[in-house]
Design an enzyme around this catalytic site. Structure first.
Site, PDB file in Angstrom:
ATOM      1  N   GLY A 165       2.706  -1.151   4.347  1.00  0.00           N
ATOM      2  CA  GLY A 165       2.700   0.258   3.979  1.00  0.00           C
ATOM      3  C   GLY A 165       4.120   0.756   3.774  1.00  0.00           C
ATOM      4  O   GLY A 165       4.750   0.513   2.736  1.00  0.00           O
ATOM      5  N   GLY A 166       4.664   1.426   4.791  1.00  0.00           N
ATOM      6  CA  GLY A 166       5.972   2.082   4.698  1.00  0.00           C
ATOM      7  C   GLY A 166       7.063   1.228   4.066  1.00  0.00           C
ATOM      8  O   GLY A 166       7.786   1.692   3.162  1.00  0.00           O
ATOM      9  N   GLU A 221      -5.832  -5.093  10.351  1.00  0.00           N
ATOM     10  CA  GLU A 221      -4.815  -4.079  10.632  1.00  0.00           C
ATOM     11  C   GLU A 221      -5.184  -3.337  11.915  1.00  0.00           C
ATOM     12  O   GLU A 221      -6.020  -2.417  11.890  1.00  0.00           O
ATOM     13  CB  GLU A 221      -4.744  -3.065   9.489  1.00  0.00           C
ATOM     14  N   SER A 256       2.987  -2.162  10.570  1.00  0.00           N
ATOM     15  CA  SER A 256       4.420  -2.212  10.892  1.00  0.00           C
ATOM     16  C   SER A 256       5.111  -3.500  10.443  1.00  0.00           C
ATOM     17  O   SER A 256       6.054  -3.961  11.091  1.00  0.00           O
ATOM     18  CB  SER A 256       4.655  -1.967  12.391  1.00  0.00           C
ATOM     19  N   HIS A 271      -9.683   0.928   4.430  1.00  0.00           N
ATOM     20  CA  HIS A 271      -8.444   1.169   5.182  1.00  0.00           C
ATOM     21  C   HIS A 271      -8.768   2.147   6.309  1.00  0.00           C
ATOM     22  O   HIS A 271      -9.583   3.063   6.136  1.00  0.00           O
ATOM     23  CB  HIS A 271      -7.362   1.746   4.253  1.00  0.00           C
ATOM     24  N   ASN A 298       0.870  -1.180   0.000  1.00  0.00           N
ATOM     25  CA  ASN A 298       0.000   0.000   0.000  1.00  0.00           C
ATOM     26  C   ASN A 298       0.908   1.232   0.000  1.00  0.00           C
ATOM     27  O   ASN A 298       1.471   1.589   1.026  1.00  0.00           O
ATOM     28  CB  ASN A 298      -0.892  -0.034   1.249  1.00  0.00           C
ATOM     29  N   TRP A 299       1.029   1.861  -1.172  1.00  0.00           N
ATOM     30  CA  TRP A 299       1.945   3.017  -1.273  1.00  0.00           C
ATOM     31  C   TRP A 299       1.355   4.285  -0.666  1.00  0.00           C
ATOM     32  O   TRP A 299       2.041   5.279  -0.511  1.00  0.00           O
ATOM     33  CB  TRP A 299       2.290   3.273  -2.743  1.00  0.00           C
ATOM     34  N   LYS A 300       0.068   4.283  -0.363  1.00  0.00           N
ATOM     35  CA  LYS A 300      -0.609   5.476   0.178  1.00  0.00           C
ATOM     36  C   LYS A 300      -0.345   6.672  -0.739  1.00  0.00           C
ATOM     37  O   LYS A 300      -0.230   6.496  -1.956  1.00  0.00           O
ATOM     38  CB  LYS A 300      -0.179   5.721   1.631  1.00  0.00           C
ATOM     39  N   GLY A 320       2.105   2.105  10.932  1.00  0.00           N
ATOM     40  CA  GLY A 320       3.119   3.158  10.869  1.00  0.00           C
ATOM     41  C   GLY A 320       3.740   3.503  12.216  1.00  0.00           C
ATOM     42  O   GLY A 320       4.436   4.505  12.339  1.00  0.00           O
ATOM     43  N   GLU A 334      -7.301   4.626   7.432  1.00  0.00           N
ATOM     44  CA  GLU A 334      -7.114   6.053   7.106  1.00  0.00           C
ATOM     45  C   GLU A 334      -8.327   6.584   6.345  1.00  0.00           C
ATOM     46  O   GLU A 334      -8.731   7.736   6.523  1.00  0.00           O
ATOM     47  CB  GLU A 334      -5.808   6.231   6.312  1.00  0.00           C
TER      48      GLU A 334
END
Ligand code: PGA
Length: 242
Positions: free
Chosen positions: A227-228, A167, A206, A97, A14-16, A173, A99
């Site tokens: 993600g990150g 999640e 994470s 998600h 997930n590059w956001k 994150g 967010e």
């Protein structure tokens, strides 16, 4: 539609709100030079939707979006429909998600509509669920997950079409994470809600190359949503090969 049940592991990036054309070119130069490939893994890259047409990726990598509209067409400025994603070669789409739920006020009912629209366009939804830290502290994690599953899974969900991603919001994150035993037990709990035993359930929050293998070795975990760490091609390749 991709038959998700046939894969041993599903690993989604997930590059956001990250990336650019230059980033994509550099990412795949690196990616192709370092890749040795893994069997029976489904790797999914979810860039911002505007870039979906800038990818030419092949099996075992697939293309995913990060959200889609609950509407199919009409006066909904800024929205992108499931059909539009399909026409941009999108095969998977994250919905719900945290967010999107928290910052953009999306409800379980919205997520259910989005997932239905996606399945109707033969796109596999990745439906995210998870509790906040306050909910965890109150001991209500299971109630929260049950409600999210009951209210956001569409009627036409099947083991072939849907992926669920657990999640915990407090793990996203943050570098924090439930213990491996906790992850396995929550996944087992999810699999026992509403006959979801055979559904693919990913863990997200994470995930890095140094913990991905231990997480994916858990009996009830079918893959990870990253993600990150997915923004670094070397990290993501290590996770794909975990
Ligand atoms: P993270 O994000 O891997 O950076 O924690 C996961 C996600 O938001 O899907």
């Amino acid at each position: 539609m991709i038959e998700v049940s046939k894969f041993d592991k599903i690993i989604a990036a997930n590059w956001k709100l990250n990336g650019s054309l230059d980033f994509i070119n550099r990412y795949f130069n690196d990616f192709h030079s370092k890749t040795s490939f893994y069997s029976n893994v489904c790797g999914i890259i979810c860039p911002p939707s505007i870039y979906l047409n800038n990818f030419s990726i092949n099996h075992p990598l697939f293309l995913g979006a990060q959200d889609c509209s609950k509407f199919n067409s009409g006066a909904y400025t800024g929205e992108i429909s499931a059909l539009m994603l399909k026409e941009s070669n999108c095969q998977f789409c994250i919905v719900g998600h945290s967010e999107r739920r928290q910052i953009f006020n999306q409800t379980d009912e919205d997520i259910k509509l989005k997932a239905e629209n996606l399945i109707n366009q033969s796109i596999n939804p990745i439906i995210c669920i998870g509790e906040t830290f306050e909910e965890k502290k109150r001991g209500s994690t299971k109630d929260v997950l049950k409600k999210q599953i009951f209210n956001s899974l569409p009627e036409n969900a099947s083991i072939q079409s849907i992926i669920i991603a657990y999640e915990p919001i407090w793990a996203i994150g943050s570098g924090l994470m439930p213990t491996l035993a906790e992850i396995d037990s929550i996944h087992s709990f999810i699999k026992n809600i509403k006959n979801l035993e055979k559904f693919k359930i990913l863990y997200g929050g994470s995930v890095k190359s140094n913990n991905a293998k231990n997480i994916m070795d858990l009996e009830n975990v079918d893959g990870v949503l990253v993600g990150g760490a997915s923004l670094d091609p070397s990290e993501f390749i290590k996770i794909l090969n975990s």
